[in-house]
Design a protein around this motif. Structure first.
Motif, PDB file in Angstrom:
ATOM      1  N   THR A 117     -59.388 -12.717  40.405  1.00  0.00           N
ATOM      2  CA  THR A 117     -59.813 -13.320  39.134  1.00  0.00           C
ATOM      3  C   THR A 117     -59.805 -14.837  39.149  1.00  0.00           C
ATOM      4  OG1 THR A 117     -57.559 -13.172  38.239  1.00  0.00           O
ATOM      5  CG2 THR A 117     -59.077 -11.335  37.765  1.00  0.00           C
ATOM      6  N   CYS A 118     -58.823 -15.450  39.790  1.00  0.00           N
ATOM      7  CA  CYS A 118     -58.685 -16.911  39.656  1.00  0.00           C
ATOM      8  C   CYS A 118     -59.826 -17.678  40.295  1.00  0.00           C
ATOM      9  CB  CYS A 118     -57.336 -17.379  40.200  1.00  0.00           C
ATOM     10  SG  CYS A 118     -57.190 -17.392  41.998  1.00  0.00           S
ATOM     11  N   VAL A 119     -60.525 -17.070  41.259  1.00  0.00           N
ATOM     12  CA  VAL A 119     -61.632 -17.774  41.924  1.00  0.00           C
ATOM     13  C   VAL A 119     -62.910 -17.764  41.096  1.00  0.00           C
ATOM     14  CG1 VAL A 119     -60.694 -17.186  44.182  1.00  0.00           C
ATOM     15  CG2 VAL A 119     -62.453 -15.716  43.168  1.00  0.00           C
ATOM     16  N   LEU A 120     -62.935 -16.980  40.018  1.00  0.00           N
ATOM     17  CA  LEU A 120     -64.178 -16.730  39.299  1.00  0.00           C
ATOM     18  C   LEU A 120     -64.491 -17.716  38.186  1.00  0.00           C
ATOM     19  CD1 LEU A 120     -63.883 -12.846  38.869  1.00  0.00           C
ATOM     20  CD2 LEU A 120     -65.008 -14.102  40.715  1.00  0.00           C
ATOM     21  N   PHE A 121     -63.477 -18.388  37.661  1.00  0.00           N
ATOM     22  CA  PHE A 121     -63.650 -19.100  36.399  1.00  0.00           C
ATOM     23  C   PHE A 121     -63.503 -20.610  36.531  1.00  0.00           C
ATOM     24  CE2 PHE A 121     -62.485 -14.778  35.356  1.00  0.00           C
ATOM     25  CZ  PHE A 121     -63.361 -14.466  34.326  1.00  0.00           C
ATOM     26  N   GLY A 122     -64.110 -21.301  35.557  1.00  0.00           N
ATOM     27  CA  GLY A 122     -63.994 -22.745  35.453  1.00  0.00           C
ATOM     28  C   GLY A 122     -63.943 -23.148  33.996  1.00  0.00           C
ATOM     29  N   ASP A 123     -63.837 -24.444  33.742  1.00  0.00           N
ATOM     30  CA  ASP A 123     -63.719 -24.978  32.384  1.00  0.00           C
ATOM     31  C   ASP A 123     -64.920 -25.841  32.048  1.00  0.00           C
ATOM     32  OD1 ASP A 123     -61.152 -23.839  32.402  1.00  0.00           O
ATOM     33  OD2 ASP A 123     -60.242 -25.682  33.158  1.00  0.00           O
ATOM     34  N   LEU A 149     -55.488 -18.018  33.680  1.00  0.00           N
ATOM     35  CA  LEU A 149     -55.611 -17.339  34.967  1.00  0.00           C
ATOM     36  C   LEU A 149     -54.274 -17.172  35.657  1.00  0.00           C
ATOM     37  CD1 LEU A 149     -58.785 -19.177  36.337  1.00  0.00           C
ATOM     38  CD2 LEU A 149     -58.665 -16.938  35.222  1.00  0.00           C
ATOM     39  N   ASP A 150     -54.153 -16.053  36.360  1.00  0.00           N
ATOM     40  CA  ASP A 150     -53.028 -15.829  37.266  1.00  0.00           C
ATOM     41  C   ASP A 150     -53.468 -16.380  38.621  1.00  0.00           C
ATOM     42  OD1 ASP A 150     -51.155 -14.948  39.048  1.00  0.00           O
ATOM     43  OD2 ASP A 150     -51.207 -12.849  38.414  1.00  0.00           O
ATOM     44  N   TRP A 151     -52.925 -17.537  38.976  1.00  0.00           N
ATOM     45  CA  TRP A 151     -53.395 -18.221  40.179  1.00  0.00           C
ATOM     46  C   TRP A 151     -52.896 -17.599  41.475  1.00  0.00           C
ATOM     47  CZ3 TRP A 151     -57.425 -21.349  40.260  1.00  0.00           C
ATOM     48  CH2 TRP A 151     -57.834 -21.902  39.033  1.00  0.00           C
ATOM     49  N   SER A 152     -52.208 -16.459  41.352  1.00  0.00           N
ATOM     50  CA  SER A 152     -51.847 -15.698  42.548  1.00  0.00           C
ATOM     51  C   SER A 152     -52.771 -14.492  42.729  1.00  0.00           C
ATOM     52  CB  SER A 152     -50.392 -15.225  42.456  1.00  0.00           C
ATOM     53  OG  SER A 152     -50.231 -14.275  41.405  1.00  0.00           O
ATOM     54  N   THR A 193     -56.470 -22.845  50.477  1.00  0.00           N
ATOM     55  CA  THR A 193     -55.190 -23.384  50.951  1.00  0.00           C
ATOM     56  C   THR A 193     -54.022 -22.894  50.096  1.00  0.00           C
ATOM     57  OG1 THR A 193     -55.296 -25.384  49.567  1.00  0.00           O
ATOM     58  CG2 THR A 193     -56.368 -25.477  51.735  1.00  0.00           C
ATOM     59  N   ARG A 194     -54.316 -22.305  48.930  1.00  0.00           N
ATOM     60  CA  ARG A 194     -53.274 -21.855  48.007  1.00  0.00           C
ATOM     61  C   ARG A 194     -53.126 -20.338  47.942  1.00  0.00           C
ATOM     62  NH1 ARG A 194     -55.400 -25.081  42.672  1.00  0.00           N
ATOM     63  NH2 ARG A 194     -56.269 -26.899  43.748  1.00  0.00           N
ATOM     64  N   ILE A 195     -54.258 -19.638  48.126  1.00  0.00           N
ATOM     65  CA  ILE A 195     -54.228 -18.178  48.033  1.00  0.00           C
ATOM     66  C   ILE A 195     -54.968 -17.577  49.214  1.00  0.00           C
ATOM     67  CG2 ILE A 195     -54.035 -18.085  45.502  1.00  0.00           C
ATOM     68  CD1 ILE A 195     -57.052 -17.637  45.409  1.00  0.00           C
ATOM     69  N   ASP A 196     -54.814 -16.275  49.408  1.00  0.00           N
ATOM     70  CA  ASP A 196     -55.429 -15.576  50.526  1.00  0.00           C
ATOM     71  C   ASP A 196     -56.898 -15.292  50.214  1.00  0.00           C
ATOM     72  OD1 ASP A 196     -55.976 -14.155  52.791  1.00  0.00           O
ATOM     73  OD2 ASP A 196     -54.994 -12.305  52.101  1.00  0.00           O
ATOM     74  N   THR A 197     -57.745 -16.267  50.487  1.00  0.00           N
ATOM     75  CA  THR A 197     -59.178 -16.123  50.267  1.00  0.00           C
ATOM     76  C   THR A 197     -59.903 -17.072  51.203  1.00  0.00           C
ATOM     77  OG1 THR A 197     -60.895 -16.019  48.574  1.00  0.00           O
ATOM     78  CG2 THR A 197     -59.367 -17.897  48.447  1.00  0.00           C
ATOM     79  N   SER A 198     -61.229 -17.117  51.106  1.00  0.00           N
ATOM     80  CA  SER A 198     -62.022 -18.036  51.923  1.00  0.00           C
ATOM     81  C   SER A 198     -63.298 -18.378  51.180  1.00  0.00           C
ATOM     82  CB  SER A 198     -62.380 -17.393  53.272  1.00  0.00           C
ATOM     83  OG  SER A 198     -63.287 -16.312  53.077  1.00  0.00           O
ATOM     84  N   ALA A 215     -50.205 -15.771  28.409  1.00  0.00           N
ATOM     85  CA  ALA A 215     -51.325 -14.848  28.471  1.00  0.00           C
ATOM     86  C   ALA A 215     -52.087 -14.996  29.790  1.00  0.00           C
ATOM     87  CB  ALA A 215     -52.260 -15.103  27.295  1.00  0.00           C
ATOM     88  N   LYS A 216     -52.465 -13.860  30.387  1.00  0.00           N
ATOM     89  CA  LYS A 216     -53.215 -13.885  31.641  1.00  0.00           C
ATOM     90  C   LYS A 216     -54.408 -12.937  31.561  1.00  0.00           C
ATOM     91  CE  LYS A 216     -50.343 -16.763  33.453  1.00  0.00           C
ATOM     92  NZ  LYS A 216     -50.748 -18.188  33.498  1.00  0.00           N
ATOM     93  N   LEU A 217     -55.481 -13.334  32.208  1.00  0.00           N
ATOM     94  CA  LEU A 217     -56.691 -12.541  32.206  1.00  0.00           C
ATOM     95  C   LEU A 217     -56.556 -11.365  33.166  1.00  0.00           C
ATOM     96  CD1 LEU A 217     -60.289 -13.703  32.078  1.00  0.00           C
ATOM     97  CD2 LEU A 217     -59.633 -12.320  34.047  1.00  0.00           C
ATOM     98  N   LYS A 218     -57.030 -10.192  32.710  1.00  0.00           N
ATOM     99  CA  LYS A 218     -57.030  -8.978  33.530  1.00  0.00           C
ATOM    100  C   LYS A 218     -58.454  -8.435  33.568  1.00  0.00           C
ATOM    101  CE  LYS A 218     -52.451  -9.084  33.385  1.00  0.00           C
ATOM    102  NZ  LYS A 218     -51.608  -9.413  34.554  1.00  0.00           N
TER     103      LYS A 218
END
Length: 325
Positions: free
Chosen positions: A160-166, A153-156, A31-36, A211-214
């Motif tokens: 990358t943003c879909v891959l990580f958790g805490d 994470l860069d939430w746009s 609902t926030r980014i172009d993914t599924s 800082a953002k992950l690349k």
């Protein structure tokens, strides 16, 4: 010291874990980014992840995991000689997460420091703690992996943003494992020539950091398959073992396809692999202790089982650890 003297490896006597309260599903991200959900699941195996609140800092989560490990081992903070924290997302540049946790636990003895080896950090920390114990510089060490990657994470960026958790996971290592038990082998590697395929452009894992992950996902995947297979073989061959001797593979939880690839090389059944990537996503240095804690506490891993752990992370760093539980 005489070359004939063999120092005993450390044994694992405690496990603990902490996951943030907030769970975010793939559908919610869509609902926030172009993914599924389908796009994420088919490429990574991830269905959801836990994301830390402002109050759930690295120190907060590390303390929670530490207390759970102490409870499992029936120990008190004053029984611990040192704390080693593997993290790429400390709350401050310094003091370290380890000494903050030391204070939170009420410890006034021993030592504490952080170790940075990205997703391989927990394996590096295990090896370091084992060597302290073998050198008789400590009797018991608390080893913690903790990350708040959501703040890097860069939430746009959907790649990358879909891959990580805490989350956070902890173990306690103690001296005097019996022959053939405990940490039988740890193998550590790094190759700085590949530092630019997975990195964070800045420092500090707090919510105000820029800082953002690349990541170059294709290159990371290619190196992971090769290096992890080599590290696994290295650990087994040193002990005169093969994949047939392993009861459980507890891998870094980065990608289901990488996990499956390592399992195939070892000729392990799927039910011999501890998988949490579907629910936790990639929690970097926390992923192995989180998975290990889950499998010990639900009864899958039993006394005497041979466990193989492996991870690869930014640096590049990679390594493996062979443990007789």
């Amino acid at each position: 010291m005489s070359n004939s003297v063999t120092l005993a490896n450390a044994k694992l006597t405690g496990v603990g874990a902490y996951l943030p309260q907030k769970i975010v599903t793939n559908d919610e991200l869509a609902t926030r980014i172009d993914t599924s959900d389908e796009w994420i699941r088919t490429r990574t195996g991830i269905r959801q992840r836990h994301l830390a609140s402002e109050e759930e800092t690295s120190v907060f989560m590390a303390k929670k995991a530490a207390l759970a490990a102490l409870d499992y081992a029936q120990l008190k903070p004053e029984d611990i000689d040192g704390i080693i924290v593997a993290t790429s997302t400390p709350d401050q540049v310094f003091p370290s997460v380890a000494v903050r946790v030391q204070a939170e636990l009420g410890m006034t003895q021993g030592f504490g420091f952080d170790l940075s080896a990205a997703c391989s950090g927990f394996i590096f920390a295990l090896s370091t703690a084992n060597n302290f114990i073998k050198a008789r510089q400590a009797e018991r060490i608390l080893v913690i992996g903790v990350e708040v990657f959501s703040r890097l994470l860069d939430w746009s960026d959907r790649t990358t943003c879909v891959l990580f958790g805490d989350g956070a996971g902890a173990v306690i290592l103690e001296a005097n494992a019996k022959k053939g038990e405990g940490l039988l082998s740890t193998k550590l590697h790094s190759d700085g020539r590949y530092g630019d395929i997975l990195y964070v452009d800045g420092a500090a894992g707090n919510s105000d950091s820029k800082a953002k992950l690349k990541m170059n996902g294709r290159e990371v995947f290619r190196h992971a398959v090769t290096h992890l297979a080599d590290a696994v073989e290295e650990a087994l061959s040193e002990q005169g073992l093969t994949g047939a001797d392993i009861h459980w593979l507890v891998p870094h939880q980065a990608n289901q396809r990488i996990i499956d690839g390592v399992a195939r090389k070892l000729q392990l059944d799927a039910n011999q692999v501890v998988v949490t990537v579907d629910r936790h996503a990639n929690t970097s240095a926390a992923s192995i202790p989180l998975a290990l804690s889950e499998a010990v506490k639900d009864g899958r891993i039993k006394k005497g089982d041979l466990i193989l752990m492996e991870a690869l992370g930014g640096g590049l760093t990679w390594g493996s650890a062979l443990l007789r539980f």
